[in-house]
Every structure is written in C-alpha cells, then in structure tokens.
Design an enzyme around this catalytic site. Structure first.
Site, PDB file in Angstrom:
ATOM      1  N   PHE A 132      37.392  33.025  35.449  1.00 17.46           N
ATOM      2  CA  PHE A 132      37.830  34.364  35.847  1.00 17.46           C
ATOM      3  C   PHE A 132      37.866  34.422  37.376  1.00 17.46           C
ATOM      4  O   PHE A 132      36.868  34.106  38.026  1.00 17.46           O
ATOM      5  CB  PHE A 132      36.854  35.401  35.285  1.00 17.46           C
ATOM      6  N   ASP A 203      28.352  33.314  32.744  1.00 19.53           N
ATOM      7  CA  ASP A 203      28.993  34.624  32.697  1.00 19.53           C
ATOM      8  C   ASP A 203      29.294  34.931  31.226  1.00 19.53           C
ATOM      9  O   ASP A 203      30.096  34.235  30.601  1.00 19.53           O
ATOM     10  CB  ASP A 203      30.269  34.626  33.547  1.00 19.53           C
ATOM     11  N   TYR A 228      31.171  47.076  29.746  1.00 20.25           N
ATOM     12  CA  TYR A 228      32.277  47.920  29.265  1.00 20.25           C
ATOM     13  C   TYR A 228      33.209  47.221  28.295  1.00 20.25           C
ATOM     14  O   TYR A 228      34.170  47.813  27.845  1.00 20.25           O
ATOM     15  CB  TYR A 228      33.081  48.481  30.449  1.00 20.25           C
ATOM     16  N   LYS A 229      32.928  45.950  27.980  1.00 17.15           N
ATOM     17  CA  LYS A 229      33.805  45.242  27.040  1.00 17.15           C
ATOM     18  C   LYS A 229      33.292  45.464  25.618  1.00 17.15           C
ATOM     19  O   LYS A 229      33.263  46.588  25.155  1.00 17.15           O
ATOM     20  CB  LYS A 229      33.907  43.781  27.454  1.00 17.15           C
ATOM     21  N   ARG A 377      47.339  38.835  25.116  1.00 18.85           N
ATOM     22  CA  ARG A 377      45.934  38.698  24.712  1.00 18.85           C
ATOM     23  C   ARG A 377      45.584  39.798  23.717  1.00 18.85           C
ATOM     24  O   ARG A 377      45.723  40.981  24.021  1.00 18.85           O
ATOM     25  CB  ARG A 377      45.050  38.778  25.959  1.00 18.85           C
TER      26      ARG A 377
HETATM   27  C1  PLP Z   1      35.411  41.284  32.896  1.00 19.01           C
HETATM   28  C2  PLP Z   1      34.831  40.156  33.662  1.00 19.01           C
HETATM   29  C3  PLP Z   1      34.153  40.377  34.852  1.00 19.01           C
HETATM   30  C4  PLP Z   1      34.109  41.781  35.400  1.00 19.01           C
HETATM   31  O1  PLP Z   1      33.512  41.899  36.613  1.00 19.01           O
HETATM   32  P1  PLP Z   1      33.431  43.347  37.296  1.00 19.01           P
HETATM   33  O2  PLP Z   1      32.482  43.167  38.386  1.00 19.01           O
HETATM   34  O3  PLP Z   1      32.987  44.310  36.242  1.00 19.01           O
HETATM   35  O4  PLP Z   1      34.807  43.713  37.737  1.00 19.01           O
HETATM   36  C5  PLP Z   1      33.565  39.298  35.484  1.00 19.01           C
HETATM   37  N1  PLP Z   1      33.651  38.049  34.963  1.00 19.01           N
HETATM   38  C6  PLP Z   1      34.333  37.806  33.814  1.00 19.01           C
HETATM   39  C7  PLP Z   1      34.394  36.427  33.262  1.00 19.01           C
HETATM   40  C8  PLP Z   1      34.948  38.855  33.135  1.00 19.01           C
HETATM   41  O5  PLP Z   1      35.622  38.625  32.022  1.00 19.01           O
END
Ligand code: PLP
Length: 418
Positions: A132, A203, A228-229, A377
């Site tokens: 990411f 992560d 939030y996911k 997705r």
């Molecule tokens: C959604 C996601 C994030 C989100 O990070 P934020 O700080 O909430 O924007 C980070 N890493 C991964 C792999 C994600 O999928």
C-alpha cells in the site's frame, strides 16, 4: 475444498446458500439500503444499527452533561487500552498488547521509528513491491528524517523471505494485499525475521475482522491495523497498534505526547514513557470516533471469526466461479489468488477499462471500487453480504460488459475518490 454445490449455479442455488447461512441474521444489525449491493466493506465498513444511538448518548449525555468529568466518569481516558483489549482477540494478541489510537499511517510511523531505533547498526527497512503506497511513503519519510541512517528496500512479495539478512532492521509487510487480496505467509516471514535478528511489522488493514490472524502464535513483533474497514468503526475511525509484550520495555515511540507519559498529569518537563503498550499513545484520544468503533466492537465480540472466514471463502469462491461461468470472453482476468485459502475477503478482477466498469456498476446499485491501474475490487464483508448479492452483482457486471454500458464518456472522468 469448496462448499459450493456441483452442477448449475443459479439465483435459486444462491438463495439456498443464504437460507443455510448461520451468519445471515447479522445483516439485520446494520443499517443498509435493501436495494444496494455493497461490495466495499473492505474500504469503508457499513453502519451498525447500534452506532447512531451510542453516538447520541456519548454526545448528549457524556459530553453535554458530564463535560470534563466524563474523562474519568465515562471511562474516556481508558478508551485506547479498553478498545485495544477488545481488538486483541481478533488478531491473536493478549490483553495489554493492543492500543486503539491515531491513524494506521501514524501508528506505522511510530512503530517503524521505534523498530529502526531498536536495531542500531542495521540500515534496511525491507518491504514488498505493490505494498500500500501510504506504508511506503511513511517509510520514505522516516528515512529522509534520519538523513541516510536507514533506507527502504522493496522486493517482489515472493522474494521477501530470501531478502531478509543481517542488514535488515525491520521487515514491513502488509498481510493481505490491498489490491489483489493475496495473503502473505505470516508464520514463515516472522520466522525469517527472527532468524536474522530483524523485527517483523505487519499491516493488518485488510485482514482484521476478515480472517483469523495469529500475531502471538506466529511470533510477530509489531503490527498496525485499520478501524474503518471490516471492523466497521466509521469513516476515519481510530486505528490500532500492537507491540508484543516482550518488546514493550525496550521500544521507544518517536512521537512523544503527554498521553504516552508514565504520569501525564505530573506535567514533568521530560518524557518518561508509560510502561506497557500505553507508551505508544501520543495525544488526546478522539472520543466520538472511539465511541463509534466501540459500538462496532460490541458486535464483533458476538461473532465467531472462523465462521466469518468460512463464509468469506464461500462468497469468494462463488464470485470467482460465476465470473468464470457467466462473464467469459468479456475482458476480465482474475487478479486474486484462485485458491480461497490464499485470498483475503475480496476478489479483484482486471479489466482494461476498470474505472469505467466500476462507475457503471455504481449506477446499477453495485458498489465496488477501482484500484489503479486496472483493478475492479469487490470486497466481501460476510456480516452483511448475501450470496444472492454476489449473484446479482455478477449479473450487473455481465450486463455492463456485454452491452458496453461502461463506455459512456462521463465515466471516463475520474472522481477524487476512486
Ligand atoms: C487502508 C490502509 C491504510 C490506511 O491508512 P490511513 O492512515 O487510515 O489512511 C494503511 N495501510 C493499508 C495496507 C491499508 O489498506
């Protein structure tokens, strides 16, 4: 192994899977428009029905009447640790190893900085290509701040294990790939990090509450994850971090705030890090966001994650098979692992016109998302998704592609959020 029926799969067969689904009643615990097929719970989870009244109470009672007394009377001050202890069983951690605070990116910065500092003489942050981007950006920023003391090295995911050596301070891996949904080998990579004296940082953004995670059993050192996911904590919900108990006495957070001080209200001029995971707190917790996440965690406390995983794999197998059977020759290619055990709770399909396909689906009430350059997705959140939704989504996809409905010019204009 697949739990799908042999022979013809039609909408009735999908309805039969719903009738046999023991998680089906949980859909009623969410506020969802019935006409909507929501395949984006991996990006923003749906709204639990318990959340609005909880938020109303926190706002009008705890804030409105209790005012500053609520920091103790309503337990606001303990929220990061209390919620952390409720996230812990979902990720294979023990009480006192998880803290709910800040965003995923900020938590990553804190843990990455602490890890690099804890491994003096080692200059490499090792990660994987296709990680990411935000995670890579955080690492790049840290390296720049440390003026060459460390560097980010990325290799293809399959080459990670062999690339761990004595130069690596920390191995930073996203457990479930945000685009393809491929699941990394946590146990194997943790062992490789351990063999070479590196720290392993995970992560868990796309794994938490989507599949069972065993940080403790794998011997993981550090982790971050998203609220939030799949957790359904609401837009911009606080995230979490994990520090294995055995490391808590030695690691130092580079973001020192008063909430991470051993005695915040002693107002000492120098920082003394709080013992335990609380040492990784920085500033004041966002109580409204915490309250929404806590309402969602109430629901997760009732749910068997193994059953969630089983349904998720079945939904994924169903989607893959329906795309195979009903959308062949329409320009789609599976980007996710075909084998359910190697796939998170999403199915990614490549299409040359992926963005426009996603837009056309949204106009048909099927909400997925697009990840550049070409991925459609489709997230599968088992708490509220039905098997007939998967059927209807694939029918919408087939209709769009077969009629060229996605070729309307207005779909070519990219929105700020894709
Ligand atoms: C959604 C996601 C994030 C989100 O990070 P934020 O700080 O909430 O924007 C980070 N890493 C991964 C792999 C994600 O999928």
């Amino acid at each position: 192994m697949t739990g799908l029926p042999h022979g013809l799969l039609d909408r009735e067969a999908c309805a039969a899977l719903d009738a046999a689904d023991r998680l089906a009643p949980l859909r009623g615990r969410f506020l969802l428009d019935d006409g909507l097929i929501y395949l984006d719970g991996n990006s923003l989870g749906a709204l639990p029905a318990a959340t609005p009244p909880r938020l109303a109470t926190v706002v009008t009672e705890e804030w409105g009447r209790g005012l500053i007394r609520s920091w103790t009377a309503a337990g606001w001050i303990d929220a990061p640790r209390r919620l952390g202890d409720r996230v812990a069983p979902l990720v294979g951690a023990r009480p006192g190893e998880v803290l709910v605070a800040d965003s995923t990116s900020v938590n990553l910065f804190k843990l990455l900085g602490a890890a690099v500092q804890a491994r003096p003489g080692r200059r490499v942050i090792l990660s994987h290509q296709g990680n990411f981007p935000a995670d890579l950006y955080v690492a790049q920023g840290l390296c720049e701040l440390l003026e060459g003391r460390c560097e980010l090295r990325t290799v293809p995911p399959a080459a990670l294990e062999a690339a761990v050596d004595e130069q690596v301070a920390v191995l930073m891996v996203t457990h479930v790939d945000y685009a393809t949904g491929a699941v990394a080998d946590m146990a194997g990579l943790c062992a490789a990090a351990r063999r070479h004296g590196a720290l392993g940082l995970w992560d868990l953004s796309h794994s938490t509450a989507a599949l069972p995670v065993d940080l403790g059993g794998c011997g993981a050192d550090l982790a971050v994850g998203c609220g939030y996911k799949y957790l359904n904590g609401g837009p911009g919900a606080p995230a979490f971090l994990y520090v294995a108990e055995r490391l808590q006495g030695t690691l130092r957070s580079p973001l020192r705030g008063w909430m991470g001080h051993a005695e915040p209200f002693a107002f000492e001029p120098g920082h003394r890090q709080a013992p335990g995971v609380e040492g990784f707190l920085c500033g004041t917790p966002p109580i409204l966001g915490m309250a929404a996440l806590e309402a969602a965690l109430d629901l997760w406390a009732e749910v068997d994650l193994e059953a969630v995983r089983a349904k998720s794999m079945l939904l994924g197998d169903l989607l893959v098979r329906l795309v195979d059977e009903r959308c062949s020759g329409l320009g789609l290619e599976l980007a996710s692992p075909r084998e359910a055990a190697r796939r998170g709770s999403q199915v990614a399909l490549r299409h040359a016109d992926g963005y426009r396909v996603v837009r056309a689906l949204v106009d048909r009430g099927v909400i997925g998302d697009f990840r550049a350059p070409d991925i459609v997705r489709l997230g599968l959140a088992p708490l509220y998704l039905r098997h007939v939704d998967v059927w209807d989504a694939v029918e919408a996809l087939r209709e769009v592609l077969a009629t060229g409905a996605h070729e309307r010019p207005e779909y070519a204009v990219r929105a700020a959020v894709t």
